[in-house]
Write an enzyme that holds these catalytic residues in place. Sequence first.
Site, PDB file in Angstrom:
ATOM      1  N   ARG A 138       0.812  -1.392   0.411  1.00 18.80           N
ATOM      2  CA  ARG A 138      -0.005  -0.067   0.072  1.00 18.80           C
ATOM      3  C   ARG A 138       0.982   1.120  -0.056  1.00 18.80           C
ATOM      4  NH1 ARG A 138      -2.311  -3.651  -0.908  1.00 18.80           N
ATOM      5  NH2 ARG A 138      -4.194  -4.667  -0.350  1.00 18.80           N
TER       6      ARG A 138
ATOM      7  N   SER B  15     -11.665  -0.544   3.008  1.00 17.95           N
ATOM      8  CA  SER B  15     -10.786  -1.031   4.081  1.00 17.95           C
ATOM      9  C   SER B  15     -10.278   0.174   4.830  1.00 17.95           C
ATOM     10  CB  SER B  15      -9.782  -2.100   3.876  1.00 17.95           C
ATOM     11  OG  SER B  15     -10.012  -3.254   3.437  1.00 17.95           O
TER      12      SER B  15
ATOM     13  N   GLU C  22      -5.858   3.931   6.017  1.00 21.54           N
ATOM     14  CA  GLU C  22      -5.422   3.762   4.576  1.00 21.54           C
ATOM     15  C   GLU C  22      -5.999   5.057   3.926  1.00 21.54           C
ATOM     16  OE1 GLU C  22      -6.017   0.900   0.779  1.00 21.54           O
ATOM     17  OE2 GLU C  22      -5.973  -0.091   2.936  1.00 21.54           O
TER      18      GLU C  22
END
Length: 348
Positions: free
Chosen positions: A166, A249, A340
Amino acid sequence: MAELLGAHTTLRIGGPARRWVTARTEAELIAAVSEADAAGEPLLVLGGGSNLVVADEGFPGTVVQVATRGVAVDLEPGEDPTCGGVLVTVAAGEPWDELVSDAVERGWVGVEALSGIPGLVGATPIQNVGAYGQEVSQTIASVRVWDRTLQGVRTFANADCGFGYRHSRFKADRLDAWGGRHVVLSVTFQFRQGSLGAPVAYAELARTLGVEQGGRAPAGDVRRAVLGLRRGKGMVLDPDDHDTWSAGSFFTNPVVPAGQVPEGAPAWPQAGGLVKTSAAWLIEHAGFTKGHGSDRAALSGKHTLALTNRGGAGSADVLDLAREVRDGVEARFGIRLVNEPVLVGCEL
């Protein structure tokens, strides 16, 4: 009337932009970004809005909505698609899942497990978007950007993108809390070709497909299986389902020393002796169940990693819930979860 960011984010949260520009060509995108930078005003480059939490107060500067389109393929019409790989250059404003669907139809292998992810192509290298054992870094050949510092166009080969879990150089090289130095203009993918998808690396997906982990299945079957799994977790956008009113998420899976992983938690070995574990497992075992929250903001009824807008939430409602979950996990396991989504005008 000012444009509300809540109308352009998947969380459906966010106040008005002071100024709004829709860039439909690459030249318009560069011009709008350059004009804002020259004026020294805050700038938010907006893609699909699927990875943002925007303050109810809105944005006190220019929002540039990326609406560029175009897909260029280096394969000649009639050329045998099984003869080798293919380079596909995609404008930043192309919808991601449309590209995945097209790839499956045309026998371009390597993104079929990334089906159903909302947002635009230009955002995918920034987060190194991944799911079900695939990441975009596995198929990206190069990323073409506008460098806001050097005021010029640059192209980064895959090896120069700094891809990680990520993460990428485009995420790391920031000019402020929400604005990157590099504005993605287009992404070039290098796909292998064939009817079978890439080896299935994710155990849940392998079980759904009825293949061994590391085995292969038709790419169309992989896409259908992934869409089914994502729908079951509320991760495919549906305006009638509040479980999908989320930023996906909300927390990344933490990467920690092996000795810090709780007993019974999933563990995936990483470089340097570290281990990645499951944020969803930590949340659930810290006592936060599906649906936990209020009638404004709550964990999804389908998946504890998604923080959802139940219809009337503001940014404060979502962030209060995020803090409760983050702090509860840290108190229980000593692991601090990291958000995130990008926070615009607010903080966790």
